[in-house]
Design an enzyme around this catalytic site. Sequence first.
Site, PDB file in Angstrom:
ATOM      1  CB  CYS A  61      -0.820  -0.144   1.265  1.00 57.60           C
ATOM      2  SG  CYS A  61      -1.816   1.536   1.409  1.00 57.60           S
ATOM      3  CB  CYS A 114      -5.324   3.852  -4.501  1.00 59.51           C
ATOM      4  SG  CYS A 114      -4.266   2.159  -4.784  1.00 59.51           S
TER       5      CYS A 114
END
Length: 258
Positions: free
Chosen positions: A74, A198
């Site tokens: 991530c 993101c």
Amino acid sequence: MELTFYKYQGTGNDFVMIDNRQEVFDRNDTKRIAFLCDRRFGIGADGLILLENHDTYDFKMVYFNADGRESSMCGNGGRCITAFANFLGVIDNEATFEAIDGIHKARIKNQIVSLQMQDVKRIDKHDSYVFLDTGSPHHVQMEENLKAFDVTANGRQIRCSSLYGESGSNVNFVSKNDDDNFSVRTYERGVEDETLSCGTGVTAVALAMHYIGETEKNLVTLQTEGGDLKVSFDTHGTSYTNIWLIGPATQVFKGIVS
């Protein structure tokens, strides 16, 4: 047992952060992780991140999606854990840490965190989309009217399609604003919804747009629903190296949960 946690966000991508250097948190407790990430019954977050000790590097990052399962890299989480490590005094303004996809370097200055991503050696170009892995798998698809586009419905359909099998892919929809500026909206697997931002997704978009000739720049601004991020990179033929994800990472609050 009471648990101290911190809430961080990077361009609206939010995380529950836990200092697990004393191994107080059970990383196998999937139900508890999902509960803590639940926006109605728990704290609420796109994911949960543990900061743990590492024998060689500054720390280790362990990342879980909101569904409670440990997941792939991530990018915004990597930037937020760098800010968290700085807050805890684990690092000063530079870090080297291990995540699930390998070793990352990071720098922090005035709440702006720059995170070095893994090199990308392969990009698959198809008629209507591009696929690449930037620590997490990403489908990148251009759309003209991005504001009115149903990201959740279309993203879920692609994520669950036969293209990517059971493991699925994150799905990014992109529109071009300028030669070095793109708008991005992302459907994230594990969250199973659109997120405000993101990090691995905007990294994938920047590289994909360069690869297909939509930009010749090696510093690209990506406008997400949660704010702007920048991605810089070097090119070597069809490979991309020295990739940096750059943007703000902020502590929102600290709390205690039972």
